[in-house]
Design a protein around this motif. Structure first.
Motif, mmCIF file in Angstrom:
data_model
loop_
_atom_site.group_PDB
_atom_site.id
_atom_site.type_symbol
_atom_site.label_atom_id
_atom_site.label_comp_id
_atom_site.label_asym_id
_atom_site.label_seq_id
_atom_site.Cartn_x
_atom_site.Cartn_y
_atom_site.Cartn_z
ATOM 1 N N LEU A 1 4.422 -11.866 0.407
ATOM 2 C CA LEU A 1 3.388 -10.919 -0.008
ATOM 3 C C LEU A 1 3.939 -9.494 -0.099
ATOM 4 O O LEU A 1 3.604 -8.751 -1.021
ATOM 5 C CB LEU A 1 2.214 -10.974 0.968
ATOM 6 N N LEU A 2 4.803 -9.131 0.844
ATOM 7 C CA LEU A 2 5.321 -7.770 0.871
ATOM 8 C C LEU A 2 6.392 -7.490 -0.185
ATOM 9 O O LEU A 2 6.464 -6.396 -0.719
ATOM 10 C CB LEU A 2 5.896 -7.455 2.258
ATOM 11 N N PHE A 3 7.211 -8.475 -0.481
ATOM 12 C CA PHE A 3 8.393 -8.219 -1.299
ATOM 13 C C PHE A 3 8.363 -8.858 -2.689
ATOM 14 O O PHE A 3 9.378 -8.845 -3.383
ATOM 15 C CB PHE A 3 9.655 -8.662 -0.558
ATOM 16 N N THR A 4 7.251 -9.433 -3.079
ATOM 17 C CA THR A 4 7.139 -9.992 -4.432
ATOM 18 C C THR A 4 5.860 -9.483 -5.085
ATOM 19 O O THR A 4 5.036 -8.846 -4.441
ATOM 20 C CB THR A 4 7.121 -11.535 -4.417
ATOM 21 N N ARG A 5 5.734 -9.794 -6.349
ATOM 22 C CA ARG A 5 4.518 -9.405 -7.073
ATOM 23 C C ARG A 5 3.671 -10.634 -7.394
ATOM 24 O O ARG A 5 3.110 -10.752 -8.468
ATOM 25 C CB ARG A 5 4.903 -8.680 -8.357
ATOM 26 N N VAL A 6 3.583 -11.540 -6.469
ATOM 27 C CA VAL A 6 2.781 -12.746 -6.641
ATOM 28 C C VAL A 6 1.305 -12.375 -6.525
ATOM 29 O O VAL A 6 0.925 -11.625 -5.619
ATOM 30 C CB VAL A 6 3.139 -13.794 -5.562
ATOM 31 N N PRO A 7 0.482 -12.881 -7.431
ATOM 32 C CA PRO A 7 -0.962 -12.620 -7.312
ATOM 33 C C PRO A 7 -1.503 -13.139 -5.976
ATOM 34 O O PRO A 7 -1.088 -14.192 -5.490
ATOM 35 C CB PRO A 7 -1.565 -13.403 -8.479
ATOM 36 N N VAL A 8 -2.419 -12.389 -5.399
ATOM 37 C CA VAL A 8 -2.951 -12.719 -4.077
ATOM 38 C C VAL A 8 -3.573 -14.111 -4.060
ATOM 39 O O VAL A 8 -3.411 -14.857 -3.092
ATOM 40 C CB VAL A 8 -3.967 -11.644 -3.608
ATOM 41 N N ARG A 9 -4.261 -14.480 -5.125
ATOM 42 C CA ARG A 9 -4.893 -15.812 -5.172
ATOM 43 C C ARG A 9 -3.840 -16.913 -5.093
ATOM 44 O O ARG A 9 -4.001 -17.885 -4.344
ATOM 45 C CB ARG A 9 -5.706 -15.942 -6.454
#
Length: 169
Positions: free
Chosen positions: A79-87
């Motif tokens: 979550l901190l180091f990527t741009r993955v969507p929260v969902r």
């Protein structure tokens, strides 16, 4: 931060977590094994014969928390180091955590059944060799499933886009 707080709470209340784990394993095995398996705080009590009982204590090293905490740390790092969507992150994290819990419950059930079937030899083999292999394979599968969800599109889709001249993300 909330995920790290959850992990810290799990470690803080690990005794209660182990007791819950024992209760779940016994509840799942009771319909199959009957009265030969029962719960005692953080231990699974096995009745091997009329006068022969054996207690399998779930220690801090044997609990699912050993796998949950690293999965939570992995989730936080993702979550901190990527741009993955929260969902997608929530789905991947939930699946990874669920898989490690199920695998460890299966491992504990395997140890119980092996111990009931082959006494100490069954315990030794299922706890040290087979149980370790099951746990490692389960963690690998959980990590791969988590990464697959985090990654999004399947690899074939990205390769097709690259072959057609489009840039893969």
């Amino acid at each position: 931060m909330l995920v790290l707080a959850f992990g810290a709470l799990l470690v803080w209340f690990q005794q209660q977590a182990r007791e819950i784990e024992v209760a779940v394993v016994v509840t799942l095995l009771r319909p199959v094994l009957g009265e030969s398996v029962s719960a005692g705080a953080d231990a699974i009590v096995l009745r091997l014969s009329e006068l022969h009982y054996w207690c399998l204590r779930i220690t801090a090293e044997c609990t699912t928390l050993v796998f949950i905490v690293p999965m939570l740390l992995f989730a936080v790092a993702t979550l901190l180091f990527t741009r993955v969507p929260v969902r997608r992150w929530l789905a991947a994290s939930a699946l990874g955590l669920l898989l490690v819990v199920v695998v460890n419950l299966f491992r504990l059930g395997l140890i119980v059944v092996s111990t009931l079937s082959w006494d100490r030899v069954g315990y030794e083999w299922s706890h040290t060799v087979v149980g370790t292999l099951v746990a490692l394979a389960g963690v690998v599968v959980a990590a791969l499933a988590t990464l697959r969800i985090l990654n999004g599109r399947p690899l074939r889709s990205r390769l097709r886009r690259r072959d057609s001249g489009a840039v893969a993300s």
